[in-house]
Scaffold this active site. Structure first.
Site, PDB file in Angstrom:
ATOM      1  N   ARG A   1     -52.753 -53.560 132.043  1.00 36.25           N
ATOM      2  CA  ARG A   1     -52.061 -54.435 131.609  1.00 36.25           C
ATOM      3  C   ARG A   1     -51.876 -54.757 130.011  1.00 36.25           C
ATOM      4  O   ARG A   1     -52.684 -53.300 129.111  1.00 36.25           O
ATOM      5  CB  ARG A   1     -52.762 -55.684 131.675  1.00 36.25           C
ATOM      6  CG  ARG A   1     -51.853 -56.969 131.670  1.00 36.25           C
ATOM      7  CD  ARG A   1     -51.874 -57.923 133.155  1.00 36.25           C
ATOM      8  NE  ARG A   1     -52.998 -58.899 131.585  1.00 36.25           N
ATOM      9  CZ  ARG A   1     -54.138 -59.727 132.609  1.00 36.25           C
ATOM     10  NH1 ARG A   1     -53.276 -60.779 133.289  1.00 36.25           N
ATOM     11  NH2 ARG A   1     -54.493 -60.696 131.373  1.00 36.25           N
TER      12      ARG A   1
ATOM     13  N   ARG B   1     -65.589 -61.011 132.474  1.00 33.83           N
ATOM     14  CA  ARG B   1     -63.900 -62.227 133.060  1.00 33.83           C
ATOM     15  C   ARG B   1     -64.227 -62.220 133.847  1.00 33.83           C
ATOM     16  O   ARG B   1     -64.653 -63.573 134.795  1.00 33.83           O
ATOM     17  CB  ARG B   1     -62.365 -61.497 132.398  1.00 33.83           C
ATOM     18  CG  ARG B   1     -62.882 -61.559 131.299  1.00 33.83           C
ATOM     19  CD  ARG B   1     -61.397 -60.702 130.402  1.00 33.83           C
ATOM     20  NE  ARG B   1     -60.166 -61.889 131.059  1.00 33.83           N
ATOM     21  CZ  ARG B   1     -58.841 -61.314 130.732  1.00 33.83           C
ATOM     22  NH1 ARG B   1     -58.763 -59.871 130.993  1.00 33.83           N
ATOM     23  NH2 ARG B   1     -57.954 -61.813 131.432  1.00 33.83           N
TER      24      ARG B   1
ATOM     25  N   ARG C   1     -59.457 -74.365 134.446  1.00 30.22           N
ATOM     26  CA  ARG C   1     -60.549 -73.450 134.947  1.00 30.22           C
ATOM     27  C   ARG C   1     -62.028 -73.724 135.013  1.00 30.22           C
ATOM     28  O   ARG C   1     -63.287 -73.009 135.473  1.00 30.22           O
ATOM     29  CB  ARG C   1     -60.433 -72.130 133.334  1.00 30.22           C
ATOM     30  CG  ARG C   1     -60.177 -70.992 134.339  1.00 30.22           C
ATOM     31  CD  ARG C   1     -59.713 -69.962 131.932  1.00 30.22           C
ATOM     32  NE  ARG C   1     -59.754 -68.709 132.472  1.00 30.22           N
ATOM     33  CZ  ARG C   1     -58.511 -68.581 132.501  1.00 30.22           C
ATOM     34  NH1 ARG C   1     -57.395 -68.512 131.820  1.00 30.22           N
ATOM     35  NH2 ARG C   1     -58.077 -67.125 132.242  1.00 30.22           N
TER      36      ARG C   1
ATOM     37  N   LYS D   1     -51.393 -63.842 137.462  1.00 29.34           N
ATOM     38  CA  LYS D   1     -50.482 -65.136 137.124  1.00 29.34           C
ATOM     39  C   LYS D   1     -49.812 -65.900 135.931  1.00 29.34           C
ATOM     40  O   LYS D   1     -48.763 -66.130 136.646  1.00 29.34           O
ATOM     41  CB  LYS D   1     -52.330 -66.142 136.492  1.00 29.34           C
ATOM     42  CG  LYS D   1     -53.025 -66.507 137.623  1.00 29.34           C
ATOM     43  CD  LYS D   1     -54.046 -67.775 137.587  1.00 29.34           C
ATOM     44  CE  LYS D   1     -54.490 -67.262 135.581  1.00 29.34           C
ATOM     45  NZ  LYS D   1     -55.655 -66.415 135.818  1.00 29.34           N
TER      46      LYS D   1
ATOM     47  N   ARG E   1     -54.377 -56.557 125.013  1.00 27.07           N
ATOM     48  CA  ARG E   1     -55.738 -57.628 125.276  1.00 27.07           C
ATOM     49  C   ARG E   1     -56.981 -56.753 124.143  1.00 27.07           C
ATOM     50  O   ARG E   1     -57.203 -56.431 125.365  1.00 27.07           O
ATOM     51  CB  ARG E   1     -54.954 -58.741 125.941  1.00 27.07           C
ATOM     52  CG  ARG E   1     -54.586 -59.864 125.620  1.00 27.07           C
ATOM     53  CD  ARG E   1     -53.895 -60.559 126.794  1.00 27.07           C
ATOM     54  NE  ARG E   1     -54.759 -61.171 127.005  1.00 27.07           N
ATOM     55  CZ  ARG E   1     -55.139 -61.986 128.470  1.00 27.07           C
ATOM     56  NH1 ARG E   1     -53.890 -62.356 128.837  1.00 27.07           N
ATOM     57  NH2 ARG E   1     -56.289 -62.831 128.228  1.00 27.07           N
TER      58      ARG E   1
HETATM   59  P1  AMP Z   1     -55.898 -66.127 129.410  1.00 25.42           P
HETATM   60  O1  AMP Z   1     -54.389 -65.855 129.411  1.00 25.42           O
HETATM   61  O2  AMP Z   1     -55.379 -66.991 131.233  1.00 25.42           O
HETATM   62  O3  AMP Z   1     -57.253 -64.841 130.691  1.00 25.42           O
HETATM   63  O4  AMP Z   1     -56.722 -66.490 129.031  1.00 25.42           O
HETATM   64  C1  AMP Z   1     -56.933 -65.878 128.403  1.00 25.42           C
HETATM   65  C2  AMP Z   1     -58.690 -66.573 127.761  1.00 25.42           C
HETATM   66  O5  AMP Z   1     -58.186 -67.996 127.265  1.00 25.42           O
HETATM   67  C3  AMP Z   1     -59.905 -66.929 128.927  1.00 25.42           C
HETATM   68  O6  AMP Z   1     -60.577 -65.722 128.619  1.00 25.42           O
HETATM   69  C4  AMP Z   1     -60.679 -67.775 127.815  1.00 25.42           C
HETATM   70  O7  AMP Z   1     -61.572 -67.635 126.696  1.00 25.42           O
HETATM   71  C5  AMP Z   1     -59.246 -68.463 127.531  1.00 25.42           C
HETATM   72  N1  AMP Z   1     -58.734 -70.115 127.783  1.00 25.42           N
HETATM   73  C6  AMP Z   1     -58.191 -69.522 128.703  1.00 25.42           C
HETATM   74  N2  AMP Z   1     -58.053 -71.077 129.311  1.00 25.42           N
HETATM   75  C7  AMP Z   1     -58.962 -71.237 129.354  1.00 25.42           C
HETATM   76  C8  AMP Z   1     -58.906 -72.517 130.026  1.00 25.42           C
HETATM   77  N3  AMP Z   1     -58.542 -73.864 130.577  1.00 25.42           N
HETATM   78  N4  AMP Z   1     -60.925 -73.235 129.496  1.00 25.42           N
HETATM   79  C9  AMP Z   1     -61.471 -72.304 128.846  1.00 25.42           C
HETATM   80  N5  AMP Z   1     -60.666 -70.739 128.086  1.00 25.42           N
HETATM   81  C10 AMP Z   1     -59.469 -70.787 128.205  1.00 25.42           C
END
Ligand code: AMP
Ligand code: ZN
Length: 233
Positions: A127, A171, A88, A13, A160
């Protein structure tokens, strides 16, 4: 164009969001990036989000929704945006619909990046993210010229915490439980377009842009399309 990108963690993404947003000339709004920036700067929001993120859990909806509401109110998002990582959960999607309705606008499309689970695990574990620009590299599929260094700005690459094996499983579970229902939510509203997100990064970008092309030109005509949905697959 107002676009949402959905797909499991590791579907690419972040990478695709970057290319698609550039192609469409809209800002990329990534909730994960905003949370990570806040964690990095040690803000109140960052402190709150960090424990959830480290476990691979979702940050609570109210916190996330407030943050997105503020971001969407910024001027650059008025004419269009690409949301990466938001919504999400179904409640987040409902609030997004309300926010947009208040502004008298609508989502144009929800692009789903489709990838199998075992592929997702290979991708996540390889990653690496740039500390400076957040660009995402992959040790196997998209390596930088020099290991551990960002090609774009020489920034240090890191893994990360939430890309570490123990967190990846959680996740994926969270995705199946909380986020996968969104796919149906948007399919029911006729907004969903799915593309195969496996194979080389550039090929996926081409598929994404091809899938969006009919929408870019047809904005005004869609209403009198006679119910024929050219986007269904
Ligand atoms: P990502 O980089 O999109 O995988 O986001 C990393 C982390 O940020 C996720 O695993 C969540 O802990 C938090 N996060 C990102 N977007 C959201 C969302 N829309 N709702 C809740 N937590 C989020
Ligand atoms: Zn960089």
């Amino acid at each position: 164009m107002r676009l949402v990108l959905v797909g499991p963690p590791g579907a690419g993404k972040g990478t695709q969001a970057q290319f698609i947003a550039e192609h469409l000339s809209v800002p990329k709004i990534s909730t994960g990036d905003i949370f990570r920036a806040n964690v990095g700067q040690g803000t109140e929001l960052g402190l709150l989000a960090k424990s959830y993120m480290d476990r691979g859990d979702l940050v609570p909806d109210d916190v996330t929704i407030d943050m997105v509401r503020n971001r969407l109110a910024e001027g650059d998002a008025a004419e269009g945006f690409l949301l990466d990582g938001f919504p999400r959960t179904v409640p987040q999607a409902q609030v997004l619909d309300d926010m947009l309705a208040e502004a008298g606008v609508k989502l144009d499309v929800v692009l789903e990046l489709v990838v199998e689970n075992d592929e997702v695990i290979r991708r996540l574990s390889g990653r690496r993210t740039c500390r400076t620009c957040n660009h995402i590299w992959h040790v196997e599929f998209d390596p930088p010229a020099e290991e551990g260094v960002c090609d774009l700005d020489g920034g240090e690459l890191y893994q990360r915490d939430d890309d570490k094996p123990e967190t990846i499983a959680n996740r994926l579970e969270v995705y199946d439980k909380d986020t996968a229902p969104l796919v149906n939510y948007y399919a029911e509203r006729g907004l969903l377009v799915g593309i195969d997100a496996t194979g080389p990064v550039d090929d996926v970008t081409v598929r994404a842009i091809d899938a969006l092309r009919p929408l870019q030109h047809g904005d005004d005509k869609r209403a009198d399309d006679d119910g024929a949905d050219k986007r269904s697959d």
